[in-house]
Write a protein that holds these residues in place. Structure first.
Motif, PDB file in Angstrom:
ATOM      1  N   VAL A   1       0.821  -1.285  -0.097  1.00  0.00           N
ATOM      2  CA  VAL A   1       0.014   0.031  -0.165  1.00  0.00           C
ATOM      3  C   VAL A   1       0.903   1.230  -0.001  1.00  0.00           C
ATOM      4  CG1 VAL A   1      -1.605   1.587   1.262  1.00  0.00           C
ATOM      5  CG2 VAL A   1      -2.011  -0.962   1.054  1.00  0.00           C
ATOM      6  N   CYS A   2       1.787   1.357   0.577  1.00  0.00           N
ATOM      7  CA  CYS A   2       2.666   2.443   1.025  1.00  0.00           C
ATOM      8  C   CYS A   2       3.502   2.829  -0.493  1.00  0.00           C
ATOM      9  CB  CYS A   2       3.893   2.034   1.965  1.00  0.00           C
ATOM     10  SG  CYS A   2       3.197   2.394   3.802  1.00  0.00           S
TER      11      CYS A   2
ATOM     12  N   ALA B   1      10.015  -6.438  14.745  1.00  0.00           N
ATOM     13  CA  ALA B   1      10.321  -6.833  13.457  1.00  0.00           C
ATOM     14  C   ALA B   1       9.285  -6.052  12.597  1.00  0.00           C
ATOM     15  CB  ALA B   1      10.466  -8.322  12.953  1.00  0.00           C
ATOM     16  N   PHE B   2       7.965  -6.503  12.910  1.00  0.00           N
ATOM     17  CA  PHE B   2       6.916  -5.677  12.340  1.00  0.00           C
ATOM     18  C   PHE B   2       7.013  -4.251  12.353  1.00  0.00           C
ATOM     19  CE2 PHE B   2       2.617  -3.831  12.396  1.00  0.00           C
ATOM     20  CZ  PHE B   2       1.876  -4.269  11.062  1.00  0.00           C
ATOM     21  N   ALA B   3       7.257  -3.555  13.474  1.00  0.00           N
ATOM     22  CA  ALA B   3       7.184  -2.111  13.559  1.00  0.00           C
ATOM     23  C   ALA B   3       8.417  -1.483  12.573  1.00  0.00           C
ATOM     24  CB  ALA B   3       7.546  -1.754  14.928  1.00  0.00           C
ATOM     25  N   LYS B   4       9.334  -2.203  12.337  1.00  0.00           N
ATOM     26  CA  LYS B   4      10.616  -1.706  11.581  1.00  0.00           C
ATOM     27  C   LYS B   4      10.368  -1.771  10.095  1.00  0.00           C
ATOM     28  CE  LYS B   4      14.290  -2.826  14.875  1.00  0.00           C
ATOM     29  NZ  LYS B   4      15.631  -3.714  14.876  1.00  0.00           N
ATOM     30  N   ARG B   5       9.608  -2.983   9.782  1.00  0.00           N
ATOM     31  CA  ARG B   5       9.183  -2.919   8.250  1.00  0.00           C
ATOM     32  C   ARG B   5       8.147  -1.446   8.119  1.00  0.00           C
ATOM     33  NH1 ARG B   5       7.753  -9.011   6.757  1.00  0.00           N
ATOM     34  NH2 ARG B   5       7.230  -7.878   4.769  1.00  0.00           N
ATOM     35  N   MET B   6       7.082  -1.496   9.023  1.00  0.00           N
ATOM     36  CA  MET B   6       6.311  -0.388   8.824  1.00  0.00           C
ATOM     37  C   MET B   6       6.845   1.009   8.792  1.00  0.00           C
ATOM     38  SD  MET B   6       2.953  -1.330   8.453  1.00  0.00           S
ATOM     39  CE  MET B   6       2.646   0.113   8.292  1.00  0.00           C
ATOM     40  N   ASP B   7       7.781   1.191   9.671  1.00  0.00           N
ATOM     41  CA  ASP B   7       8.218   2.493   9.813  1.00  0.00           C
ATOM     42  C   ASP B   7       9.065   2.793   8.634  1.00  0.00           C
ATOM     43  OD1 ASP B   7       7.634   2.729  12.453  1.00  0.00           O
ATOM     44  OD2 ASP B   7       9.569   1.775  13.291  1.00  0.00           O
ATOM     45  N   ALA B   8       9.813   1.808   7.831  1.00  0.00           N
ATOM     46  CA  ALA B   8      10.658   2.037   6.796  1.00  0.00           C
ATOM     47  C   ALA B   8       9.717   2.420   5.575  1.00  0.00           C
ATOM     48  CB  ALA B   8      11.649   0.803   6.432  1.00  0.00           C
TER      49      ALA B   8
ATOM     50  N   THR C   1       6.542   3.504   5.535  1.00  0.00           N
ATOM     51  CA  THR C   1       5.759   4.699   5.923  1.00  0.00           C
ATOM     52  C   THR C   1       6.851   5.949   5.587  1.00  0.00           C
ATOM     53  OG1 THR C   1       4.475   3.683   7.402  1.00  0.00           O
ATOM     54  CG2 THR C   1       4.388   5.823   7.470  1.00  0.00           C
ATOM     55  N   GLN C   2       7.980   5.803   6.234  1.00  0.00           N
ATOM     56  CA  GLN C   2       8.964   6.911   6.020  1.00  0.00           C
ATOM     57  C   GLN C   2       9.190   7.235   4.379  1.00  0.00           C
ATOM     58  OE1 GLN C   2      12.438   7.161   8.426  1.00  0.00           O
ATOM     59  NE2 GLN C   2      11.413   6.108  10.128  1.00  0.00           N
ATOM     60  N   GLU C   3       9.517   6.137   3.764  1.00  0.00           N
ATOM     61  CA  GLU C   3       9.837   6.215   2.620  1.00  0.00           C
ATOM     62  C   GLU C   3       8.498   6.803   1.788  1.00  0.00           C
ATOM     63  OE1 GLU C   3      11.474   3.352  -1.387  1.00  0.00           O
ATOM     64  OE2 GLU C   3      10.869   2.401   0.521  1.00  0.00           O
ATOM     65  N   MET C   4       7.441   6.404   1.847  1.00  0.00           N
ATOM     66  CA  MET C   4       6.198   6.863   1.250  1.00  0.00           C
ATOM     67  C   MET C   4       6.049   8.422   1.500  1.00  0.00           C
ATOM     68  SD  MET C   4       2.180   6.020   2.057  1.00  0.00           S
ATOM     69  CE  MET C   4       2.269   6.610   3.759  1.00  0.00           C
ATOM     70  N   LEU C   5       6.363   8.824   2.846  1.00  0.00           N
ATOM     71  CA  LEU C   5       6.079  10.184   3.132  1.00  0.00           C
ATOM     72  C   LEU C   5       6.970  11.181   2.505  1.00  0.00           C
ATOM     73  CD1 LEU C   5       5.273   9.952   7.151  1.00  0.00           C
ATOM     74  CD2 LEU C   5       3.447  10.371   5.168  1.00  0.00           C
TER      75      LEU C   5
ATOM     76  N   ILE D   1       7.739  11.939  13.203  1.00  0.00           N
ATOM     77  CA  ILE D   1       6.586  11.936  12.578  1.00  0.00           C
ATOM     78  C   ILE D   1       5.968  10.765  12.258  1.00  0.00           C
ATOM     79  CG2 ILE D   1       5.328  13.167  10.553  1.00  0.00           C
ATOM     80  CD1 ILE D   1       7.361  15.539  10.739  1.00  0.00           C
ATOM     81  N   GLU D   2       6.634  10.101  11.558  1.00  0.00           N
ATOM     82  CA  GLU D   2       6.156   8.778  11.011  1.00  0.00           C
ATOM     83  C   GLU D   2       5.753   7.874  12.207  1.00  0.00           C
ATOM     84  OE1 GLU D   2       6.786   4.728  11.371  1.00  0.00           O
ATOM     85  OE2 GLU D   2       8.630   5.822  11.247  1.00  0.00           O
ATOM     86  N   ILE D   3       6.800   7.814  13.265  1.00  0.00           N
ATOM     87  CA  ILE D   3       6.277   6.987  14.365  1.00  0.00           C
ATOM     88  C   ILE D   3       4.929   7.479  15.289  1.00  0.00           C
ATOM     89  CG2 ILE D   3       7.079   6.188  16.732  1.00  0.00           C
ATOM     90  CD1 ILE D   3       9.977   6.041  15.889  1.00  0.00           C
TER      91      ILE D   3
END
Length: 209
Positions: A88-89, A137-144, A146-150, A164-166
């Motif tokens: 999605v991101c 591990a899930f959080a790190k994937r989501m962080d990466a 989402t940051q790339e998308m933003l 901001i992302e967190i």
């Protein structure tokens, strides 16, 4: 997930052939069904094997006990959820902040509520597990993702993208879980989802989005 399970929760082996993968899929689905019908207290490897249509011996080829089975089930769930959110991101790269937020909120909301009985079963099964590494591990994937998308938003000028992302994901995840656990009426859930999107957009705008 690219992590090593705690020694006492390790699966004996992972499926490497299509037939083995189908067997494990059946075991996972049977586990969910047993959890939904009776909760973790009534979950046994024998009940799961019967529901999956496999022998107890086959069960033990993969999972030495029910805690290892539950750990593997939660790992699989979080891996699929992370992959879904990453896709999605990526699909929102270069779009407006509004489009990004709507896609992020809607995708996570739907992933958690489309099979609400499964989500509840997994929440309850995770209580007694040492799953901190899975969550991390899930959080790190989501962080990466989402940051790339933003960062790809055409007019965004964020000073501290990580903070901001967190903050953004904490608000989204926390709101969805709260709505889910309170089992609010569908109409009220829809209204809260719209408020959540508006809240996240206002926050991004105040941060330079």
């Amino acid at each position: 997930m690219d992590i090593t399970a705690p020694r006492h929760l390790k699966a004996r082996k992972r499926p490497r052939q299509a037939r083995s993968a189908s067997t494990v899929d059946a075991i996972f689905e049977a586990t969910i069904q047993v959890l939904i019908s009776g909760g973790t207290q009534r979950l046994t490897t024998t009940r799961v094997a019967e529901r999956a249509g496999v022998s107890v011996g086959t069960m033990y080829q993969y999972f030495p006990h029910k805690q290892a089975l539950l750990y593997a089930l939660n790992e699989r769930y979080l891996d699929l959820l992370a992959e879904r959110m990453e896709n999605v991101c990526r699909s929102q790269h270069g779009k407006t902040s509004r489009e990004m937020i709507e896609a992020l909120v809607n995708a996570y909301w739907e992933a958690k509520t489309e099979r609400s009985d499964v989500t509840r079963a997994l929440y309850s099964s995770a209580v007694e597990l040492d799953n901190e590494a899975l969550i991390d591990a899930f959080a790190k994937r989501m962080d990466a993702a989402t940051q790339e998308m933003l960062r790809s938003a055409p007019s965004a000028q964020y000073k501290d993208i990580q903070l901001i992302e967190i903050t953004l994901l904490s608000v989204i995840f926390g709101t969805v879980r709260n709505v889910f656990e309170r089992n609010l009426p569908v109409k009220e859930q829809a209204a809260i989802r719209e408020q959540l999107i508006a809240m996240c957009l206002s926050y991004l705008q105040s941060c330079g989005g």
